[in-house]
Design a protein around this motif. Structure first.
Motif, short mmCIF file in Angstrom:
data_model
loop_
_atom_site.label_atom_id
_atom_site.label_comp_id
_atom_site.label_asym_id
_atom_site.label_seq_id
_atom_site.Cartn_x
_atom_site.Cartn_y
_atom_site.Cartn_z
N GLU A 1 0.83 -1.21 0.00
CA GLU A 1 0.00 0.00 0.00
C GLU A 1 0.86 1.26 0.00
O GLU A 1 0.55 2.23 -0.67
N LYS A 2 1.96 1.22 0.75
CA LYS A 2 2.88 2.37 0.75
C LYS A 2 3.44 2.58 -0.65
O LYS A 2 3.53 3.71 -1.13
N LEU A 3 3.81 1.48 -1.29
CA LEU A 3 4.35 1.56 -2.65
C LEU A 3 3.31 2.10 -3.61
O LEU A 3 3.59 2.98 -4.42
N LYS A 4 2.07 1.56 -3.50
CA LYS A 4 0.98 2.05 -4.36
C LYS A 4 0.73 3.53 -4.12
O LYS A 4 0.55 4.30 -5.06
N THR A 5 0.74 3.93 -2.85
CA THR A 5 0.51 5.34 -2.51
C THR A 5 1.63 6.21 -3.07
O THR A 5 1.37 7.28 -3.63
N ALA A 6 2.86 5.75 -2.92
CA ALA A 6 4.00 6.51 -3.45
C ALA A 6 3.90 6.63 -4.97
O ALA A 6 4.15 7.70 -5.54
N GLU A 7 3.53 5.51 -5.63
CA GLU A 7 3.38 5.54 -7.09
C GLU A 7 2.24 6.47 -7.49
O GLU A 7 2.37 7.25 -8.44
N ALA A 8 1.12 6.41 -6.77
CA ALA A 8 -0.01 7.29 -7.08
C ALA A 8 0.38 8.75 -6.85
O ALA A 8 0.04 9.62 -7.66
N LEU A 9 1.09 9.01 -5.76
CA LEU A 9 1.53 10.37 -5.48
C LEU A 9 2.46 10.87 -6.58
O LEU A 9 2.33 12.00 -7.06
N GLN B 1 3.51 14.09 -11.27
CA GLN B 1 3.91 14.23 -12.67
C GLN B 1 2.78 14.86 -13.48
O GLN B 1 3.04 15.74 -14.32
N SER B 2 1.56 14.43 -13.22
CA SER B 2 0.41 15.00 -13.92
C SER B 2 0.29 16.49 -13.63
O SER B 2 0.07 17.30 -14.52
N PHE B 3 0.47 16.84 -12.36
CA PHE B 3 0.41 18.25 -11.96
C PHE B 3 1.53 19.04 -12.64
O PHE B 3 1.29 20.14 -13.15
N ASP B 4 2.74 18.46 -12.64
CA ASP B 4 3.87 19.14 -13.28
C ASP B 4 3.61 19.35 -14.77
O ASP B 4 3.91 20.42 -15.32
N GLN B 5 3.04 18.32 -15.43
CA GLN B 5 2.73 18.45 -16.85
C GLN B 5 1.66 19.51 -17.08
O GLN B 5 1.77 20.34 -17.99
N GLU B 6 0.64 19.50 -16.25
CA GLU B 6 -0.43 20.50 -16.37
C GLU B 6 0.11 21.90 -16.12
O GLU B 6 -0.19 22.84 -16.86
N LEU B 7 0.95 22.01 -15.09
CA LEU B 7 1.55 23.31 -14.77
C LEU B 7 2.44 23.78 -15.92
O LEU B 7 2.38 24.94 -16.31
N GLN B 8 3.22 22.85 -16.49
CA GLN B 8 4.08 23.21 -17.62
C GLN B 8 3.23 23.63 -18.81
O GLN B 8 3.57 24.59 -19.52
N GLY B 9 2.13 22.92 -19.04
CA GLY B 9 1.22 23.29 -20.13
C GLY B 9 0.67 24.69 -19.93
O GLY B 9 0.59 25.48 -20.88
N GLU B 10 0.28 24.99 -18.70
CA GLU B 10 -0.24 26.33 -18.41
C GLU B 10 0.86 27.38 -18.58
O GLU B 10 0.60 28.47 -19.09
N ARG B 11 2.07 27.05 -18.15
CA ARG B 11 3.19 27.99 -18.33
C ARG B 11 3.45 28.23 -19.80
O ARG B 11 3.67 29.36 -20.23
N ASP B 12 3.45 27.13 -20.58
CA ASP B 12 3.67 27.27 -22.03
C ASP B 12 2.59 28.12 -22.66
O ASP B 12 2.88 29.00 -23.48
N ALA B 13 1.33 27.88 -22.28
CA ALA B 13 0.22 28.66 -22.83
C ALA B 13 0.37 30.13 -22.43
O ALA B 13 0.14 31.03 -23.25
N LYS B 14 0.77 30.37 -21.19
CA LYS B 14 0.97 31.75 -20.72
C LYS B 14 2.09 32.42 -21.51
O LYS B 14 1.95 33.57 -21.94
N GLU B 15 3.19 31.69 -21.71
CA GLU B 15 4.31 32.24 -22.48
C GLU B 15 3.91 32.54 -23.91
O GLU B 15 4.30 33.56 -24.49
N GLN B 16 3.10 31.65 -24.50
CA GLN B 16 2.61 31.87 -25.86
C GLN B 16 1.71 33.10 -25.90
O GLN B 16 1.80 33.92 -26.84
#
Length: 147
Positions: free
Chosen positions: A53-61, A66-81
């Motif tokens: 469960e710890k491993l699953k939780t760590a993987e989910a986290l 990563q999803s948040f980082d990708q979304e944040l990067q997408g928003e940054r890219d859109a803002k820069e554009q």
């Protein structure tokens, strides 16, 4: 029955009771040992489940991170554009403003030039009118002198 016989029969009874107690104790000890083994196995199973469960939780986290980082990067890219597009549009507007200022200055220069020509034309027209009037006055005087 003699006291020796009673003592022997009492001793045998006591020996039987001791043996029964020892058997019960051995059975209880075996039962406790079995329970301890089961508890130990259950604890190990629970610990293994906890680690999973710890491993699953760590993987989910990590996945969420990563999803948040990708979304944040997408928003940054859109803002820069958007900023780049706005800067480009601003540069176009500034270029149009500079061109408009040049056209205004050229129009002002032509207007000033036209005003000068108009003033020159008016002065020439006044001079021409004055010359014509002088000629008329001379003609009238000649006619008057000739009569």
């Amino acid at each position: 029955m003699s006291s020796e016989e009673r003592a022997d029969s009492g001793g045998d009874a006591l020996g039987v009771r001791i043996e029964e107690a020892q058997q019960r104790l051995a059975a209880a000890a075996e039962s406790a040992e079995t329970a301890e083994r089961r508890a130990t196995a259950e604890i190990r199973t629970l610990e293994a489940d906890l680690e999973k469960e710890k491993l699953k939780t760590a993987e989910a986290l990590e996945s969420v991170r990563q999803s948040f980082d990708q979304e944040l990067q997408g928003e940054r890219d859109a803002k820069e554009q958007a900023i780049a597009a706005a800067e480009e549009r601003l540069a176009e507007i500034e270029a149009h403003a500079v061109a408009a200022e040049k056209r205004v200055k050229e129009a002002e220069r032509r207007a000033t030039e036209a005003e000068g020509k108009i003033a020159d034309a008016r002065a020439h027209a006044r001079e021409s009118a004055a010359a014509w009037l002088r000629e008329q006055v001379k003609t009238i005087r000649r006619e008057a002198a000739g009569q």
